[in-house]
Design a protein around this motif. Structure first.
Motif, PDB file in Angstrom:
ATOM      1  N   VAL A   1       0.834  -1.204   0.000  1.00  0.00           N
ATOM      2  CA  VAL A   1       0.000   0.000   0.000  1.00  0.00           C
ATOM      3  C   VAL A   1       0.872   1.258   0.000  1.00  0.00           C
ATOM      4  CG1 VAL A   1      -1.730   1.291   1.298  1.00  0.00           C
ATOM      5  CG2 VAL A   1      -1.912  -1.183   1.112  1.00  0.00           C
ATOM      6  N   LEU A   2       2.021   1.207   0.661  1.00  0.00           N
ATOM      7  CA  LEU A   2       2.926   2.347   0.678  1.00  0.00           C
ATOM      8  C   LEU A   2       3.604   2.539  -0.671  1.00  0.00           C
ATOM      9  CD1 LEU A   2       4.378   4.556   2.347  1.00  0.00           C
ATOM     10  CD2 LEU A   2       6.117   2.849   2.872  1.00  0.00           C
ATOM     11  N   LEU A   3       3.939   1.446  -1.347  1.00  0.00           N
ATOM     12  CA  LEU A   3       4.672   1.534  -2.612  1.00  0.00           C
ATOM     13  C   LEU A   3       3.798   1.982  -3.777  1.00  0.00           C
ATOM     14  CD1 LEU A   3       7.027  -1.604  -2.668  1.00  0.00           C
ATOM     15  CD2 LEU A   3       7.713   0.800  -2.737  1.00  0.00           C
ATOM     16  N   ILE A   4       2.506   1.652  -3.750  1.00  0.00           N
ATOM     17  CA  ILE A   4       1.656   1.932  -4.903  1.00  0.00           C
ATOM     18  C   ILE A   4       1.652   3.413  -5.291  1.00  0.00           C
ATOM     19  CG2 ILE A   4      -0.739   1.989  -5.688  1.00  0.00           C
ATOM     20  CD1 ILE A   4       0.640  -0.711  -6.022  1.00  0.00           C
ATOM     21  N   PRO A   5       1.436   4.351  -4.357  1.00  0.00           N
ATOM     22  CA  PRO A   5       1.478   5.763  -4.776  1.00  0.00           C
ATOM     23  C   PRO A   5       2.844   6.173  -5.304  1.00  0.00           C
ATOM     24  CG  PRO A   5       1.339   5.577  -2.380  1.00  0.00           C
ATOM     25  CD  PRO A   5       1.074   4.220  -2.925  1.00  0.00           C
ATOM     26  N   ILE A   6       3.912   5.566  -4.780  1.00  0.00           N
ATOM     27  CA  ILE A   6       5.260   5.868  -5.269  1.00  0.00           C
ATOM     28  C   ILE A   6       5.404   5.376  -6.707  1.00  0.00           C
ATOM     29  CG2 ILE A   6       7.716   5.391  -4.931  1.00  0.00           C
ATOM     30  CD1 ILE A   6       6.988   4.962  -1.916  1.00  0.00           C
ATOM     31  N   ILE A   7       4.934   4.160  -6.963  1.00  0.00           N
ATOM     32  CA  ILE A   7       5.002   3.590  -8.307  1.00  0.00           C
ATOM     33  C   ILE A   7       4.244   4.458  -9.299  1.00  0.00           C
ATOM     34  CG2 ILE A   7       4.221   1.639  -9.718  1.00  0.00           C
ATOM     35  CD1 ILE A   7       4.768  -0.156  -7.247  1.00  0.00           C
ATOM     36  N   VAL A   8       3.021   4.845  -8.941  1.00  0.00           N
ATOM     37  CA  VAL A   8       2.192   5.649  -9.829  1.00  0.00           C
ATOM     38  C   VAL A   8       2.832   7.007 -10.076  1.00  0.00           C
ATOM     39  CG1 VAL A   8      -0.026   6.830 -10.028  1.00  0.00           C
ATOM     40  CG2 VAL A   8       0.059   4.472  -9.194  1.00  0.00           C
ATOM     41  N   LEU A   9       3.325   7.651  -9.027  1.00  0.00           N
ATOM     42  CA  LEU A   9       3.921   8.981  -9.149  1.00  0.00           C
ATOM     43  C   LEU A   9       5.168   8.941 -10.022  1.00  0.00           C
ATOM     44  CD1 LEU A   9       3.838  11.936  -8.259  1.00  0.00           C
ATOM     45  CD2 LEU A   9       5.206  11.305  -6.278  1.00  0.00           C
ATOM     46  N   VAL A  10       6.047   7.969  -9.779  1.00  0.00           N
ATOM     47  CA  VAL A  10       7.289   7.866 -10.554  1.00  0.00           C
ATOM     48  C   VAL A  10       6.981   7.584 -12.020  1.00  0.00           C
ATOM     49  CG1 VAL A  10       9.383   6.492 -10.875  1.00  0.00           C
ATOM     50  CG2 VAL A  10       8.693   7.191  -8.587  1.00  0.00           C
ATOM     51  N   ALA A  11       6.023   6.677 -12.275  1.00  0.00           N
ATOM     52  CA  ALA A  11       5.673   6.357 -13.656  1.00  0.00           C
ATOM     53  C   ALA A  11       5.111   7.578 -14.388  1.00  0.00           C
ATOM     54  CB  ALA A  11       4.665   5.213 -13.684  1.00  0.00           C
ATOM     55  N   LYS A  12       4.304   8.373 -13.709  1.00  0.00           N
ATOM     56  CA  LYS A  12       3.734   9.573 -14.333  1.00  0.00           C
ATOM     57  C   LYS A  12       4.816  10.601 -14.641  1.00  0.00           C
ATOM     58  CE  LYS A  12      -1.066   9.565 -12.769  1.00  0.00           C
ATOM     59  NZ  LYS A  12      -2.102  10.266 -11.971  1.00  0.00           N
ATOM     60  N   ARG A  13       5.707  10.836 -13.696  1.00  0.00           N
ATOM     61  CA  ARG A  13       6.722  11.875 -13.872  1.00  0.00           C
ATOM     62  C   ARG A  13       7.794  11.481 -14.883  1.00  0.00           C
ATOM     63  NH1 ARG A  13       7.946  13.950  -7.664  1.00  0.00           N
ATOM     64  NH2 ARG A  13       5.920  14.948  -7.309  1.00  0.00           N
ATOM     65  N   SER A  14       8.097  10.194 -14.978  1.00  0.00           N
ATOM     66  CA  SER A  14       9.205   9.754 -15.826  1.00  0.00           C
ATOM     67  C   SER A  14       8.759   9.326 -17.216  1.00  0.00           C
ATOM     68  CB  SER A  14       9.925   8.577 -15.164  1.00  0.00           C
ATOM     69  OG  SER A  14       9.059   7.451 -15.056  1.00  0.00           O
ATOM     70  N   SER A  15       7.452   9.088 -17.399  1.00  0.00           N
ATOM     71  CA  SER A  15       6.900   8.586 -18.658  1.00  0.00           C
ATOM     72  C   SER A  15       7.456   7.206 -19.018  1.00  0.00           C
ATOM     73  CB  SER A  15       7.177   9.573 -19.817  1.00  0.00           C
ATOM     74  OG  SER A  15       6.550  10.810 -19.561  1.00  0.00           O
ATOM     75  N   VAL A  16       7.946   6.485 -18.019  1.00  0.00           N
ATOM     76  CA  VAL A  16       8.405   5.110 -18.198  1.00  0.00           C
ATOM     77  C   VAL A  16       7.193   4.195 -18.034  1.00  0.00           C
ATOM     78  CG1 VAL A  16       9.876   3.288 -17.239  1.00  0.00           C
ATOM     79  CG2 VAL A  16      10.721   5.643 -17.363  1.00  0.00           C
ATOM     80  N   PRO A  17       7.063   3.148 -18.882  1.00  0.00           N
ATOM     81  CA  PRO A  17       5.922   2.224 -18.716  1.00  0.00           C
ATOM     82  C   PRO A  17       5.792   1.741 -17.278  1.00  0.00           C
ATOM     83  CG  PRO A  17       7.123   1.698 -20.714  1.00  0.00           C
ATOM     84  CD  PRO A  17       7.925   2.764 -20.008  1.00  0.00           C
ATOM     85  N   ILE A  18       4.570   1.698 -16.795  1.00  0.00           N
ATOM     86  CA  ILE A  18       4.367   1.439 -15.369  1.00  0.00           C
ATOM     87  C   ILE A  18       4.872   0.064 -14.960  1.00  0.00           C
ATOM     88  CG2 ILE A  18       2.022   0.559 -15.666  1.00  0.00           C
ATOM     89  CD1 ILE A  18       1.383   1.975 -12.948  1.00  0.00           C
ATOM     90  N   MET A  19       4.837  -0.920 -15.863  1.00  0.00           N
ATOM     91  CA  MET A  19       5.326  -2.244 -15.493  1.00  0.00           C
ATOM     92  C   MET A  19       6.832  -2.248 -15.246  1.00  0.00           C
ATOM     93  SD  MET A  19       3.043  -4.431 -14.941  1.00  0.00           S
ATOM     94  CE  MET A  19       1.270  -4.191 -14.934  1.00  0.00           C
ATOM     95  N   LYS A  20       7.563  -1.353 -15.910  1.00  0.00           N
ATOM     96  CA  LYS A  20       8.999  -1.256 -15.666  1.00  0.00           C
ATOM     97  C   LYS A  20       9.299  -0.624 -14.305  1.00  0.00           C
ATOM     98  CE  LYS A  20      10.921  -1.219 -20.326  1.00  0.00           C
ATOM     99  NZ  LYS A  20      11.825  -0.498 -21.265  1.00  0.00           N
ATOM    100  N   ILE A  21       8.306   0.041 -13.746  1.00  0.00           N
ATOM    101  CA  ILE A  21       8.450   0.643 -12.413  1.00  0.00           C
ATOM    102  C   ILE A  21       7.870  -0.287 -11.351  1.00  0.00           C
ATOM    103  CG2 ILE A  21       7.855   2.631 -10.979  1.00  0.00           C
ATOM    104  CD1 ILE A  21       9.747   3.294 -13.258  1.00  0.00           C
ATOM    105  N   ALA A  22       6.690  -0.846 -11.643  1.00  0.00           N
ATOM    106  CA  ALA A  22       5.975  -1.626 -10.633  1.00  0.00           C
ATOM    107  C   ALA A  22       6.627  -2.982 -10.376  1.00  0.00           C
ATOM    108  CB  ALA A  22       4.522  -1.822 -11.073  1.00  0.00           C
ATOM    109  N   ILE A  23       6.994  -3.706 -11.429  1.00  0.00           N
ATOM    110  CA  ILE A  23       7.528  -5.060 -11.262  1.00  0.00           C
ATOM    111  C   ILE A  23       8.791  -5.081 -10.405  1.00  0.00           C
ATOM    112  CG2 ILE A  23       8.593  -7.001 -12.491  1.00  0.00           C
ATOM    113  CD1 ILE A  23       5.566  -7.017 -12.604  1.00  0.00           C
ATOM    114  N   PRO A  24       9.797  -4.223 -10.655  1.00  0.00           N
ATOM    115  CA  PRO A  24      10.982  -4.245  -9.792  1.00  0.00           C
ATOM    116  C   PRO A  24      10.663  -3.924  -8.335  1.00  0.00           C
ATOM    117  CG  PRO A  24      11.462  -3.078 -11.829  1.00  0.00           C
ATOM    118  CD  PRO A  24       9.979  -3.293 -11.800  1.00  0.00           C
TER     119      PRO A  24
END
Length: 502
Positions: free
Chosen positions: A148-171
């Protein structure tokens, strides 16, 4: 008795998990049938009737005891003894660990670690950074809290970096889940360590070493494929702050608002803005707190490995500080002082944070304790000794058997904790004849099996699906495959280590 004449010979005693011997409570076929029926009942109660795992394990354990021939009062006493022994060794650690994790979030220390690491990473390095963040967050926190703590971080980083979310979420999820499976003080590894009698420091060291290649392969490497298989947009699920677990702590830590005048050239004032930023501990303070219990326990384990016969005051001090309860207790006190001061928390905020940390783990503690009771019933009936003899005579690797047992229970129940406590109870008598390093590898094999194939009966499956806004099929191709990779790569690592460690 006449019925004994038609059954295989029963050994006069079987070995329990320690050095004591146990007289079988019935003939071997009766013991085996009781154990199998008990496990099936536990799985059916959890998956079909949706009974809480604590109740299911309690019913199953008592049923196994009665079915194997124990007197009713003996079955109850055996379960109670196992429950109490497990809670003594694990309960305190889980409670302290939960308090530490809550302070890490509420003080802003977790935010500080994440912000610092992400800010210093390029787009290409972000998957690796997120794997590190997942591991660091996963080290002191329970899986559900960390997710639950990581999810907002994953979403925020993916939005700001324009990197596909799976490349952020899976690691990030790989780092979190791997720590949950292999590294104490998570409840699963802790109860396995306690049940099979492994050394916590050695298990911690082996777990961290094993976690590195597992996270790399199941995280950033697999993320490249997952991003192609599951191409989904970044979900917009945190428009309301209410779902961010760090938000309440962040609001409580805001400093008094100050006015800041932003000026245009030639001294012309543009506007006046009000700044009110939440305080948080420094990156160094946060990182020291996260690593402190790990360093203390590892130092004690290293001392035992390189100087087992050493004496003197320093040995006593090192062994005391490296005791798991003391190490995690020191980390919790450190968090109360340095996280609280750095985060601007007053005494009432600290007290509220500590108080709110305990209710969410109550169910976990009961499940862990019931697992310990189930283990003790298996031992006191002699079932554990029968299983141990069967495994030894089969010639199959004990580590592989442990993994298979845990994986089967995991797939059947959807619970990594239930899989761990059940497999540890079954394998406990076998650990008696293993060396200390091999016993630690046994714990890691159980941990690897406990995360195999997360699917529709696992709450984590639906959490990931809901947060990342994926379909069921996409969740299978991403999250379920990730869990299988962690499990199988972990098993391979354990089996390879077992070749060189005896």
């Amino acid at each position: 008795m006449p019925h004994l004449q038609t059954t295989p010979a029963i050994p006069s005693h079987v070995l329990a998990a320690g050095t004591e011997t146990v007289d079988p409570s019935g003939p071997i076929p009766q013991l085996v049938i009781a154990a199998l029926v008990g496990i099936v009942v536990i799985i059916a109660l959890i998956t079909w009737l949706k009974v809480h795992p604590f109740v299911a394990l309690t019913i199953g354990a008592l049923g196994v005891g009665l079915g194997a021939g124990l007197a009713p009062e003996k079955a109850v006493t055996s379960f109670g003894d196992g429950f109490g022994a497990t809670m003594t060794s694990v309960g305190i650690l889980v409670g302290l660990g939960s308090m530490f994790g809550k302070l890490l979030v509420d003080s802003g220390a977790a935010d500080r670690v994440v912000d610092t690491l992400v800010r210093r990473s390029s787009a290409a390095a972000l998957p690796w950074t997120m794997a590190l963040i997942g591991a660091l967050i996963g080290l002191p926190m329970f899986f559900e809290v960390g997710l639950v703590l990581l999810i907002p971080i994953i979403v925020l980083v993916a939005k700001r970096s324009s990197v596909p979310i799976m490349k952020i979420a899976i690691p990030a999820l790989a780092g979190l889940s791997t720590m949950h499976a292999f590294v104490p003080p998570h409840p699963g590894p802790l109860v396995a360590v306690s049940t099979v009698g492994a050394d916590l420091g050695t298990t911690l060291a082996f777990g961290i070493v094993l976690a590195i290649p597992v996270i790399v392969l199941a995280g950033p490497v697999f993320a490249r494929f997952a991003a192609r298989w599951v191409d989904v947009p970044v979900p917009d699920i945190f428009g309301a702050r209410g779902e961010d677990p760090a938000h309440s702590g962040r609001e409580a830590r805001r400093t008094p608002a100050t006015e800041d005048t932003a000026s245009l050239p030639h001294g012309k004032s543009d506007f006046t803005r009000v700044i009110s930023e939440p305080r948080s501990p420094s990156f160094a303070v946060a990182l020291v707190g996260i690593l402190l219990p790990v360093v203390l326990m590892l130092a004690q384990a290293i001392r035992e490995a390189i100087a087992p016969d050493a004496g003197g005051a320093w040995v006593g001090v090192l062994d005391f500080l490296g005791t798991p309860m003391i190490a995690i207790g020191i980390a919790t006190v450190y968090a109360m002082v340095f996280f609280a001061i750095g985060g601007g928390m007053d005494r009432s905020a600290v007290a509220k944070s500590l108080e709110s940390a305990l209710p969410p783990v109550a169910g976990v503690l009961l499940i862990v304790g019931a697992g310990g009771g189930f283990k003790q019933v298996l031992i006191d009936t002699g079932i554990g000794g029968v299983i141990a003899d069967a495994v030894k005579d089969s010639g199959i690797s004990v580590l592989l058997v442990a993994w298979v047992v845990a994986a089967l229970v995991r797939v059947a129940t959807g619970s990594a904790t239930v899989a761990t406590v059940t497999a540890a109870g079954i394998m406990a008598p076998i650990a008696h004849d293993l060396s200390s390093p091999m016993t630690s590898l046994l714990v890691l094999a159980i941990g690897a099996g406990s995360v195999f194939l997360s699917h529709v009966n696992d709450a984590g499956f639906w959490l990931v699906k809901g947060y990342l806004n994926t379909s069921v099929g996409q969740t299978f191709k991403s999250w379920s495959v990730l869990e299988c990779l962690i499990s199988v790569i972990g098993l391979v690592g354990v089996l390879v280590a077992g070749i060189f460690i005896r």
